[in-house]
Design a protein around this motif. Sequence first.
Motif: not given
Lengths: 280, 274
Positions: B48, B53-54, B76, B79, B81, B83
């Motif tokens: 993450e 995200y983090r 962005r 890439i 993602v 989840l």
Amino acid sequence: MTEIAAPRAATAAPARMPSTLRVGLSRAALETRMFFREKDAVLFTFSFPIILLMIFGSIFSDQMEGTGLSVSQLYVAGLIGSATMTGFQNLGIGIAMDREDGTLKRLAGTPMPPAAYFIGKALNTLLVSFLQVAILLAIGVAMFDLELPSAASSWLTFAWVFVLGVLGSSLLGVAVSSLPRSGKSAAAVITMPFVVLQFISGVFIPLSQLPDTLARIASFFPLKWMCQGFRSVFLGDAGATLELAKSYELGRVALVLGAWLVGGLVLCLTTFRWKGRRDG
Amino acid sequence: MTTAVRVRGLAKRYGDVQAVGGIDLDIRAGEVFAILGPNGAGKSTTVEILEGYRRRDAGEVSVLGTDPGRPTREWRSRIGVVLQTANDVAEATVRETIRHFAGYYPNPADPDEVIERVGLTDKAGKRIRQLSGGQRRRMDVALGVIGNPELLFLDEPTTGFDPEARRRFWELIQDLAHQGTTIVLTTHYLDEAEALANRVAVVARGRIVAEGTPATLGGRATAKATVHWAGGSEETDTPTKTVLELSRRFDGEIPELAVIRPSLEDIYLRLIEG
């Protein structure tokens, strides 16, 4: 094991990112489509103010002394104010759900500009509120002798009270969506203040019949001013004498709603969480 | 070979818990890299952070040349993602959702082609709420690849799959890898890492405890083998020699002979306990 392939080459000419407005309109279309597919929610969202209007309108059909206006006309204006504020409830709960079901997290992982998400919510809310108000007006005219104003200036007042009201309460809804601890608790957390606000802001009970303190508390929130603005449109000069201030104070209505719009925006920008509390 | 992901000294605490305590990683462009580890080992936190995200507490991180702590829209869009769990967009159909998400990207793939590639052509008109768990996961992958990403993150993609669905999912990932997409995968299924990954890192207690190809991880290829026969067993570096000796001793066939090398699972369990 997979063979290592030649890495994908970056695209030759860097293509332009889609504009925020375009993505926002596309979000509005998706949100609206999904909203109307939840048939039960749609049915109750639209029938709730209608049923309230029917009940209150038929209980209180008397005339108000010296004005030639009926109590039910007062309720039409109040419920329109309330419908204008649905964004508070819909977004407060809807965004808390979006946070819980992974919508926000997924979107945060894409190049969608954050503003597009809010444009989508705002347009969807404008549409839903507009339909609610249109239905209330139709019923008011058909069943409760509501007279639609003929002056263009009244409709202008209607338009700015409506737009400022919907946007301000939507922003407030976005801000309060961060309060519930989960999507499940959102309905309880958000509905309570909304119902209380309706009772003290003159939607169901005229402000003149409320204790001073409650009326004063209500005047800090937008709903009281929205209802006041709508009364000026639908009750006209005859009703002004019923107001606490003996006037509709439209300047003040604009000021308070404008202040909530700016304050709501600041609150959103400072408190909005893309992640749930449990995501750390 | 260019580097897709470079991590040095990555650290992250949650209160008193050191979730990630100094991780280094190099993931090459075009490879499938698996991050293995038990729950709570720090693999999701690590991923993450890579996904933007983090925030990290310390360390240097570069993903496709960009610091994911400062994600931009351009970055962005390069890439993808996928989840761990999501139940969103339940009332939209598969095709509507994929077309909608395509509109976020400057160079999206063709929505119908992506639907075909994840095997949802039959379900394209169905509401997402009506999909099975495996179909829903394929839909998540479709949303992860709709922007034509150079790098795809998959966080425990096959948890809860039945064996057949898992096998089909692997084929999908292999297909993407063949087309040159760099894939970073977290999983706690060892067979999944073995089937898909070029390289594997094992994370335990917030650190990488081993890294290598699935065949050589943790000294697997050179680890001692165990020779079993009726009446005995022996751990040895030279199992062939032991078998020859036994063959002489039994004068031919060795009853109940078995030569066992440690499985990836044995190595893994040893690594995460250590």
